[in-house]
Structures are given as structure tokens and as C-alpha cells.
Design a protein around this motif. Structure first.
Motif, PDB file in Angstrom:
ATOM      1  N   UNK A   5       0.848  -1.204   0.000  1.00  0.00           N
ATOM      2  CA  UNK A   5       0.000   0.000   0.000  1.00  0.00           C
ATOM      3  C   UNK A   5       0.876   1.244   0.000  1.00  0.00           C
ATOM      4  N   UNK A   6       1.965   1.205   0.742  1.00  0.00           N
ATOM      5  CA  UNK A   6       2.869   2.359   0.810  1.00  0.00           C
ATOM      6  C   UNK A   6       3.548   2.584  -0.542  1.00  0.00           C
ATOM      7  N   UNK A   7       3.982   1.501  -1.156  1.00  0.00           N
ATOM      8  CA  UNK A   7       4.637   1.624  -2.472  1.00  0.00           C
ATOM      9  C   UNK A   7       3.687   2.272  -3.474  1.00  0.00           C
ATOM     10  N   UNK A   8       2.427   1.853  -3.424  1.00  0.00           N
ATOM     11  CA  UNK A   8       1.470   2.402  -4.383  1.00  0.00           C
ATOM     12  C   UNK A   8       1.206   3.883  -4.126  1.00  0.00           C
ATOM     13  N   UNK A   9       1.055   4.239  -2.856  1.00  0.00           N
ATOM     14  CA  UNK A   9       0.811   5.645  -2.522  1.00  0.00           C
ATOM     15  C   UNK A   9       1.987   6.512  -2.957  1.00  0.00           C
ATOM     16  N   UNK A  10       3.193   6.040  -2.709  1.00  0.00           N
ATOM     17  CA  UNK A  10       4.380   6.830  -3.086  1.00  0.00           C
ATOM     18  C   UNK A  10       4.477   6.970  -4.594  1.00  0.00           C
ATOM     19  N   UNK A  11       4.152   5.892  -5.304  1.00  0.00           N
ATOM     20  CA  UNK A  11       4.210   5.942  -6.762  1.00  0.00           C
ATOM     21  C   UNK A  11       3.187   6.952  -7.302  1.00  0.00           C
ATOM     22  N   UNK A  12       1.995   6.938  -6.745  1.00  0.00           N
ATOM     23  CA  UNK A  12       0.984   7.907  -7.181  1.00  0.00           C
ATOM     24  C   UNK A  12       1.454   9.330  -6.911  1.00  0.00           C
ATOM     25  N   UNK A  13       2.119   9.530  -5.794  1.00  0.00           N
ATOM     26  CA  UNK A  13       2.652  10.863  -5.472  1.00  0.00           C
ATOM     27  C   UNK A  13       3.732  11.277  -6.463  1.00  0.00           C
ATOM     28  N   UNK A  14       4.578  10.326  -6.851  1.00  0.00           N
ATOM     29  CA  UNK A  14       5.639  10.636  -7.816  1.00  0.00           C
ATOM     30  C   UNK A  14       5.039  11.006  -9.168  1.00  0.00           C
ATOM     31  N   UNK A  15       4.059  10.214  -9.583  1.00  0.00           N
ATOM     32  CA  UNK A  15       3.435  10.454 -10.886  1.00  0.00           C
ATOM     33  C   UNK A  15       2.686  11.791 -10.872  1.00  0.00           C
ATOM     34  N   UNK A  16       2.063  12.097  -9.746  1.00  0.00           N
ATOM     35  CA  UNK A  16       1.293  13.337  -9.644  1.00  0.00           C
ATOM     36  C   UNK A  16       2.237  14.541  -9.708  1.00  0.00           C
ATOM     37  N   UNK A  17       3.099  14.687  -8.735  1.00  0.00           N
ATOM     38  CA  UNK A  17       4.041  15.803  -8.694  1.00  0.00           C
ATOM     39  C   UNK A  17       4.957  15.589  -7.490  1.00  0.00           C
TER      40      UNK A  17
END
Ligand SMILES: [Zn+2]
Length: 292
Positions: free
Chosen positions: A107-119
Motif C-alpha cells: 500500500x505504501x509503495x502504491x501511494x508513493x508511486x501515485x505521489x511521484x506520478x502526480x508531482x
């Protein structure tokens, strides 16, 4: 920030006492709720917000609310907005369902990835990316209780739904129930890529079973609700599951399901629900991955 809810204005920046020794506070970032339950021996904090700094600010807010030590933390499930503040509670034992503990890293990996993709340069996204994980210390599979000193808190696992690791906490002497993201008030329930749309209605049947006529029910996001609200949301989630099942059984391709179904919420919010539901119903025929 694209994960979950848009940051709202600071409407809710204080504790609300739900009953004697039991509070909730609604934080603007992701509109997430944090609960506090007091016993003679210390405090239980339910969910810890979405970054290390938010966790530390929460710890300070709790200290101003009640000077007793935070000895217990419970994570209602593994999503970052409920767990990333764990790191600020060094002295407390962190409790969670065994699936939530096992799924925290993913879950943490996914949240961080979404944050990276977002900005990755936005301060809030950066804070999520940089927050170290603090894993739960104590897990359980079906039921557990915390003795806070003169007050018991029951924790139970009603089954899969919003994730495979959502727990419900109940304070019997105060008739308060913390439902995590199995129920949401400020937005429709969140069906993500780790949700179990077909199991969720039965899971909520158990949750509704512990909610009495006068219970105060704290959802993961939004204002406290009551029995009627919980029953209504259970019905809506049941409608989503029944619609997915009906469409799949009548041969509607997964790609047409959102358009052809009648949904209680904006169909745009149900992409993962449909995909997950179809995969669960007929994995082999549709060539989709099997969901365990
Ligand atoms: Zn969640």
C-alpha cells in the motif's frame, strides 16, 4: 495530490467529544478522521494521518487534549492516510489486522508511486514519499480487545471490503464504533485496486450488526453517522455488487459494464470495482488474473 480526497479548507480543526473520554478529529488533509479513547492507563489513538510530520502534529494535538500517555495505536487498515503517522508514536504498541500489516508495504509503495506520478515536488507529495514506514507491533486475525484500564475496546475483523485488512473498533461502554473506510460520509466509499467489491456487502452486514439505535459511528472520512446511514451505505454497496454480478452473468463485457449498469454513485469512481468484481467472478473465462 491525486490520492483520495482533495484537501479541504480547515473546517474541522478541533476535537469533538463523542462521549466521555472519546474524541474524534477531522483533519483537512485527505479529510481523514482520527479517534482517541481514554482509559485509566492511557490513551488509544485510532489512525495516525498520512505523513511523519502529520503524525507528529497529531501527537502534539493529542497531548493538548489529554496529558495521559498514548500507549496504544490502532490502524483501521493499511492505507497511507491512516498509517504513515505511525512513526511518531514510538512509545505505543501499534495494533492492526494481520492482512493490514502484511499489506502495508505494498500500500505504501502504491501511494508513493501515485505521489511521484502526480508531482514529486509538491511538499505534501514529497512528505508522503519520504515518510518511513512504522509497521504494526501486534496483529490479530478475527477478534481482539484492548484493556485501557477501566475501559475495554473491542477490535474485530468483519471480512474483506475496502481492503483485505479493515478492522472495526467498538467501545461498548460508550456505544461508539470506529468503522474506518468500510464506511465513508464525505465521499462515496472508495473502491480501489485493492478492494473486494463482492465481499464488501456481507462484511458490512457484520458491521451493521454491532451498530445499535443510539450508536455513534465514526467513518474513515467525514462526520460521525448513525445506524440508518450505515444501513443505507450497506445497501448501496450491495447494489454495486449485485449490479456487477448481474452484468457479468448476462454476458456484458467488462469494458461495457460501467456504461450499462445503473450505479448509486458516479460510474467514474467504480472502474476498479467492476474490474475486481469481474475478475473475482470468472477469472478463467475472462483471462483475467485471479484475485485471492
Ligand atoms: Zn482507505
Amino acid at each position: 495530490m491525486i490520492i483520495g480526497r482533495v484537501t479541504r479548507d480547515a473546517l474541522h480543526q478541533d476535537w469533538t467529544e463523542l462521549a466521555d473520554g472519546c474524541w474524534v478529529r477531522r483533519y483537512a488533509e485527505w479529510d481523514v478522521n482520527v479517534g482517541v479513547v481514554a482509559g485509566d492507563d492511557g490513551l488509544l489513538v485510532i489512525d495516525t494521518r498520512g505523513t511523519a510530520d502529520q503524525g507528529r502534529a497529531l501527537r502534539d494535538d493529542v497531548r493538548r487534549l489529554d496529558p495521559r500517555p498514548v500507549r496504544w495505536v490502532a490502524n483501521t487498515h493499511q492505507h497511507f492516510d491512516h498509517t504513515f503517522g505511525n512513526v511518531a508514536f514510538d512509545d505505543a504498541a501499534i495494533h492492526a489486522h494481520e492482512h493490514a500489516a502484511a499489506g502495508l508495504q505494498q500500500a505504501a509503495d502504491r501511494a508513493r508511486e501515485l505521489c511521484r506520478v502526480d508531482d514529486a515536488d509538491s511538499p505534501l507529495n514529497r512528505a508522503v514519499i519520504d515518510t518511513p514506514l512504522r509497521h504494526p507491533d501486534v496483529t490479530f486475525s478475527s477478534v481482539a480487545a484492548l484493556d485501557l484500564g477501566g475501559r475495554l475496546v473491542e477490535m474485530f475483523y468483519p471480512g474483506r471490503g475496502h481492503t483485505d485488512g479493515d478492522i472495526v473498533l467498538r467501545v461498548p461502554d460508550l456505544d461508539v464504533v470506529f468503522a474506518g473506510d468500510l464506511l465513508e460520509e464525505s465521499a462515496p466509499p472508495s473502491f480501489g485496486p485493492d478492494s473486494y467489491p463482492l465481499d464488501w456487502p456481507e462484511t458490512l452486514e457484520l458491521v451493521v450488526g454491532v451498530i445499535g439505535e443510539h450508536s455513534v459511528v465514526v467513518p474513515g472520512h467525514g462526520v460521525p453517522v448513525d445506524q440508518a446511514f450505515a444501513r443505507g451505505q450497506r445497501a448501496d454497496i450491495g447494489l454495486v455488487a449485485a449490479t456487477i454480478t448481474g452484468l457479468a452473468q448476462s454476458g456484458v463485457p467488462v469494458g461495457d459494464a460501467l456504461r450499462q449498469g445503473e450505479w448509486p454513485w458516479d460510474a467514474e469512481l467504480l472502474h476498479d470495482a467492476v474490474r475486481r468484481g469481474y475478475a473475482q467472478l470468472a477469472p478463467s473465462q475472462r483471462g483475467l488474473p485471479i484475485i485471492d
